[in-house]
Design a protein around this motif. Sequence first.
Motif, PDB file in Angstrom:
ATOM      1  N   VAL A  79       0.862  -1.181   0.000  1.00  0.00           N
ATOM      2  CA  VAL A  79       0.000   0.000   0.000  1.00  0.00           C
ATOM      3  C   VAL A  79       0.896   1.229   0.000  1.00  0.00           C
ATOM      4  CG1 VAL A  79      -1.784   1.265   1.228  1.00  0.00           C
ATOM      5  CG2 VAL A  79      -1.720  -1.228   1.353  1.00  0.00           C
ATOM      6  N   ASN A  80       0.669   2.092  -0.961  1.00  0.00           N
ATOM      7  CA  ASN A  80       1.478   3.307  -1.062  1.00  0.00           C
ATOM      8  C   ASN A  80       0.819   4.425  -0.254  1.00  0.00           C
ATOM      9  OD1 ASN A  80       3.091   5.416  -1.820  1.00  0.00           O
ATOM     10  ND2 ASN A  80       3.174   4.841  -3.984  1.00  0.00           N
ATOM     11  N   ALA A  81       1.335   4.628   0.950  1.00  0.00           N
ATOM     12  CA  ALA A  81       0.842   5.711   1.817  1.00  0.00           C
ATOM     13  C   ALA A  81       1.984   6.691   2.060  1.00  0.00           C
ATOM     14  CB  ALA A  81       0.313   5.138   3.129  1.00  0.00           C
ATOM     15  N   ASP A  82       2.797   6.885   1.016  1.00  0.00           N
ATOM     16  CA  ASP A  82       3.980   7.753   1.172  1.00  0.00           C
ATOM     17  C   ASP A  82       3.611   9.235   1.043  1.00  0.00           C
ATOM     18  OD1 ASP A  82       6.822   7.800   1.636  1.00  0.00           O
ATOM     19  OD2 ASP A  82       6.962   8.703  -0.348  1.00  0.00           O
ATOM     20  N   GLU A  83       2.605   9.509   0.280  1.00  0.00           N
ATOM     21  CA  GLU A  83       2.019  10.846   0.100  1.00  0.00           C
ATOM     22  C   GLU A  83       2.928  12.044   0.419  1.00  0.00           C
ATOM     23  OE1 GLU A  83      -1.738  12.269   2.230  1.00  0.00           O
ATOM     24  OE2 GLU A  83      -2.408  12.038   0.172  1.00  0.00           O
ATOM     25  N   SER A  84       3.799  12.348  -0.534  1.00  0.00           N
ATOM     26  CA  SER A  84       4.741  13.466  -0.313  1.00  0.00           C
ATOM     27  C   SER A  84       4.683  14.540  -1.390  1.00  0.00           C
ATOM     28  CB  SER A  84       6.175  12.926  -0.264  1.00  0.00           C
ATOM     29  OG  SER A  84       6.269  11.829   0.587  1.00  0.00           O
ATOM     30  N   GLU A  85       3.815  14.367  -2.381  1.00  0.00           N
ATOM     31  CA  GLU A  85       3.734  15.349  -3.473  1.00  0.00           C
ATOM     32  C   GLU A  85       3.181  16.674  -2.923  1.00  0.00           C
ATOM     33  OE1 GLU A  85       4.033  14.748  -6.985  1.00  0.00           O
ATOM     34  OE2 GLU A  85       2.632  16.148  -7.923  1.00  0.00           O
ATOM     35  N   PRO A  86       3.880  17.778  -3.136  1.00  0.00           N
ATOM     36  CA  PRO A  86       3.349  19.052  -2.633  1.00  0.00           C
ATOM     37  C   PRO A  86       1.912  19.278  -3.094  1.00  0.00           C
ATOM     38  CG  PRO A  86       5.596  19.338  -3.389  1.00  0.00           C
ATOM     39  CD  PRO A  86       5.198  17.941  -3.776  1.00  0.00           C
ATOM     40  N   GLY A  87       1.059  19.666  -2.151  1.00  0.00           N
ATOM     41  CA  GLY A  87      -0.349  19.915  -2.464  1.00  0.00           C
ATOM     42  C   GLY A  87      -1.245  18.719  -2.224  1.00  0.00           C
ATOM     43  N   PHE A 240     -10.162  15.311  -3.534  1.00  0.00           N
ATOM     44  CA  PHE A 240      -9.257  16.410  -3.895  1.00  0.00           C
ATOM     45  C   PHE A 240      -8.830  17.101  -2.607  1.00  0.00           C
ATOM     46  CE2 PHE A 240      -8.669  17.289  -8.401  1.00  0.00           C
ATOM     47  CZ  PHE A 240      -9.501  16.325  -8.961  1.00  0.00           C
ATOM     48  N   SER A 241      -7.529  17.295  -2.466  1.00  0.00           N
ATOM     49  CA  SER A 241      -7.049  18.130  -1.360  1.00  0.00           C
ATOM     50  C   SER A 241      -6.786  19.495  -1.981  1.00  0.00           C
ATOM     51  CB  SER A 241      -5.782  17.549  -0.739  1.00  0.00           C
ATOM     52  OG  SER A 241      -4.779  17.331  -1.706  1.00  0.00           O
ATOM     53  N   VAL A 242      -7.405  20.529  -1.442  1.00  0.00           N
ATOM     54  CA  VAL A 242      -7.220  21.859  -2.042  1.00  0.00           C
ATOM     55  C   VAL A 242      -6.537  22.768  -1.030  1.00  0.00           C
ATOM     56  CG1 VAL A 242      -9.638  22.489  -1.520  1.00  0.00           C
ATOM     57  CG2 VAL A 242      -8.360  23.822  -3.193  1.00  0.00           C
ATOM     58  N   LEU A 279      -8.909  34.711  -9.238  1.00  0.00           N
ATOM     59  CA  LEU A 279      -8.078  33.534  -9.529  1.00  0.00           C
ATOM     60  C   LEU A 279      -7.027  33.904 -10.569  1.00  0.00           C
ATOM     61  CD1 LEU A 279      -7.655  30.372  -9.406  1.00  0.00           C
ATOM     62  CD2 LEU A 279      -9.254  30.225 -11.312  1.00  0.00           C
ATOM     63  N   LYS A 280      -5.796  33.467 -10.305  1.00  0.00           N
ATOM     64  CA  LYS A 280      -4.741  33.689 -11.309  1.00  0.00           C
ATOM     65  C   LYS A 280      -4.355  32.380 -11.997  1.00  0.00           C
ATOM     66  CE  LYS A 280      -0.200  35.799 -11.797  1.00  0.00           C
ATOM     67  NZ  LYS A 280       0.783  36.600 -11.063  1.00  0.00           N
ATOM     68  N   ALA A 281      -4.196  31.328 -11.199  1.00  0.00           N
ATOM     69  CA  ALA A 281      -3.751  30.060 -11.775  1.00  0.00           C
ATOM     70  C   ALA A 281      -4.106  28.918 -10.840  1.00  0.00           C
ATOM     71  CB  ALA A 281      -2.239  30.091 -11.987  1.00  0.00           C
ATOM     72  N   CYS A 282      -4.078  27.708 -11.408  1.00  0.00           N
ATOM     73  CA  CYS A 282      -4.424  26.538 -10.610  1.00  0.00           C
ATOM     74  C   CYS A 282      -3.607  25.338 -11.091  1.00  0.00           C
ATOM     75  CB  CYS A 282      -5.922  26.270 -10.779  1.00  0.00           C
ATOM     76  SG  CYS A 282      -6.455  24.671 -10.196  1.00  0.00           S
ATOM     77  N   ILE A 283      -3.028  24.640 -10.139  1.00  0.00           N
ATOM     78  CA  ILE A 283      -2.370  23.363 -10.443  1.00  0.00           C
ATOM     79  C   ILE A 283      -3.353  22.296  -9.953  1.00  0.00           C
ATOM     80  CG2 ILE A 283      -0.414  21.866  -9.906  1.00  0.00           C
ATOM     81  CD1 ILE A 283       1.247  24.391  -9.362  1.00  0.00           C
ATOM     82  N   PRO A 284      -3.986  21.554 -10.879  1.00  0.00           N
ATOM     83  CA  PRO A 284      -5.108  20.723 -10.421  1.00  0.00           C
ATOM     84  C   PRO A 284      -4.753  19.411  -9.746  1.00  0.00           C
ATOM     85  CG  PRO A 284      -4.930  20.637 -12.808  1.00  0.00           C
ATOM     86  CD  PRO A 284      -3.877  21.597 -12.340  1.00  0.00           C
ATOM     87  N   GLY A 285      -3.576  18.831 -10.050  1.00  0.00           N
ATOM     88  CA  GLY A 285      -3.396  17.438  -9.619  1.00  0.00           C
ATOM     89  C   GLY A 285      -2.149  17.127  -8.828  1.00  0.00           C
ATOM     90  N   GLY A 286      -1.629  18.077  -8.065  1.00  0.00           N
ATOM     91  CA  GLY A 286      -0.335  17.862  -7.399  1.00  0.00           C
ATOM     92  C   GLY A 286       0.725  18.655  -8.138  1.00  0.00           C
ATOM     93  N   SER A 287       1.799  19.025  -7.422  1.00  0.00           N
ATOM     94  CA  SER A 287       2.737  20.022  -7.969  1.00  0.00           C
ATOM     95  C   SER A 287       3.396  19.625  -9.282  1.00  0.00           C
ATOM     96  CB  SER A 287       3.828  20.312  -6.933  1.00  0.00           C
ATOM     97  OG  SER A 287       4.552  19.122  -6.666  1.00  0.00           O
ATOM     98  N   MET A 319      -4.825  19.837  -5.387  1.00  0.00           N
ATOM     99  CA  MET A 319      -5.019  21.103  -6.112  1.00  0.00           C
ATOM    100  C   MET A 319      -4.413  22.293  -5.355  1.00  0.00           C
ATOM    101  SD  MET A 319      -8.550  22.915  -7.376  1.00  0.00           S
ATOM    102  CE  MET A 319      -9.037  21.602  -8.449  1.00  0.00           C
ATOM    103  N   ILE A 320      -3.638  23.095  -6.093  1.00  0.00           N
ATOM    104  CA  ILE A 320      -3.052  24.307  -5.498  1.00  0.00           C
ATOM    105  C   ILE A 320      -3.634  25.509  -6.249  1.00  0.00           C
ATOM    106  CG2 ILE A 320      -0.903  25.564  -5.009  1.00  0.00           C
ATOM    107  CD1 ILE A 320       0.543  22.793  -5.257  1.00  0.00           C
TER     108      ILE A 320
END
Length: 420
Positions: A79-87, A240-242, A279-287, A319-320
């Motif tokens: 199980v991958n519970a490493d979750e380190s991607e910014p956002g 989604f984590s926003v 709103l200026k910009a959005c990164i939808p899926g992680g950095s 999402m950032i």
Amino acid sequence: MEKVITRNWGKPGSATIDGAIANGGYKAAEKAVKELDSKTIIETVKASGLRGRGGAGFPTGLKWSFVPQDTGKPIYLCVNADESEPGTFKDRFIMENDPHMLVEGVIIASKALNCHHAFIYIRGEFFQQTKIVKQAVKEAYAKGFLGKGIFGSDYELKVTVHNGFGAYICGEETGLINSLEGKKGQPRIKPPFPAVSGLYNCPTVVNNVESLCAVPWIINNGADAYKKTGTEKSPGTKLFSVSGHVNRPGVYEIPLGLPLTTFINDPAWAGGIWKGRKLKACIPGGSSVPVLTAPQCEGVNLDYESLAAAGTMLGSGGMIVMDETTDMVHMLKILAHFYAHESCGQCTPCRTGTHWAYEVMSRIDAGEGRMEDLDLLIRIADGMAGQTICVLADALAMPIKSFVPKFRAEFEAKIKRKAA
Ligand SMILES: Cc1cc2nc3c(=O)[nH]c(=O)nc-3n(C[C@H](O)[C@H](O)[C@H](O)COP(=O)(O)O)c2cc1C
Ligand code: SF4
């Protein structure tokens, strides 16, 4: 929309085994262990259209079907519970709020794979979440839901909880496998893929926490019920984590296909841009996924296909959101620093490219850049993308290749300010 993953969050005792059972937990696991064969489980998950929630979006049932059953070797589930991607911070919420849903998903997936030993690999910094998951595993053993003869059957399943040690790259599935084996957490060259040769060179499946948590619901309610939510090609719900400049940052379960701007602006979700700004910009899926400008966010839906058509990705659902005051040059510099710091160093284009990009970004951000640096950044990104053992290099190349052309005027202004 019926909630799949977050349905028990906030209910009293939802993290305990008695609370989980009271909420209907472990029924699907018992059914899978006692009544369903491996093929039936895999076919059901395949038919549901569930796609991996760790980032790549690979169909979960199909991944399970690739595991050879005739090698005579043990089969492992990680199980991958490493979750380190910014956002990205959804899996930590799952582990905190409903760890038994994860344990149940592990039991069903293990039964489908004929796996008798599963590992839950948790990010090293997740002290609290590790404690919660370890307690959930202990409770499941005590109830006879793990160990020998689970649910009174002749099926045996051991679960080991293991911590990472603070490296983002251990979230890449083969880096995770090496780390579990006690080796340096460096990705392996593929093929062979883990399904054929993974942990201890045995057939292995690596699945994200959220992917596995969708499985009990699918077994209880059926593939057709799961497909009632979402779109035809992206069925189901997604967490989604926003974070960033919104009124209500947090973790939300949404039906796939929800318009991106609805998610950002609706009071039920992220609640709009804070301080009345635009709103200026959005990164939808992680950095690591390409950035969208505000106009590009219009008309885009939060599903795999719509985001791909807009030139970005759903990724991990991290999402950032950035408001009109955001310094995009500084933002890209921060991202370059992260990826340069986290490169495992095996591949020259990644080891040198990420650091080089960070150096160039640093001088531009400090007002010491040159106009040629903008083309240089693109050349560095081109030299990294698709040239390496894993996609960490691409994870910086994609932001560079979207930030620089989309916000070029801002980059040029910082360079010109110094010249003036
Ligand atoms: C640099 C890097 C970091 C990754 N980090 C994670 C992570 O923290 N969690 C995760 O589930 N997947 C992560 N992945 C994706 C995994 O390699 C893998 O695709 C995923 O765990 C498969 O699970 P799924 O099919 O259920 O999505 C990462 C990939 C890369 C290249
Ligand atoms: S791309 Fe980067 S992180 Fe991935 S294996 Fe190569 S050096 Fe390591």
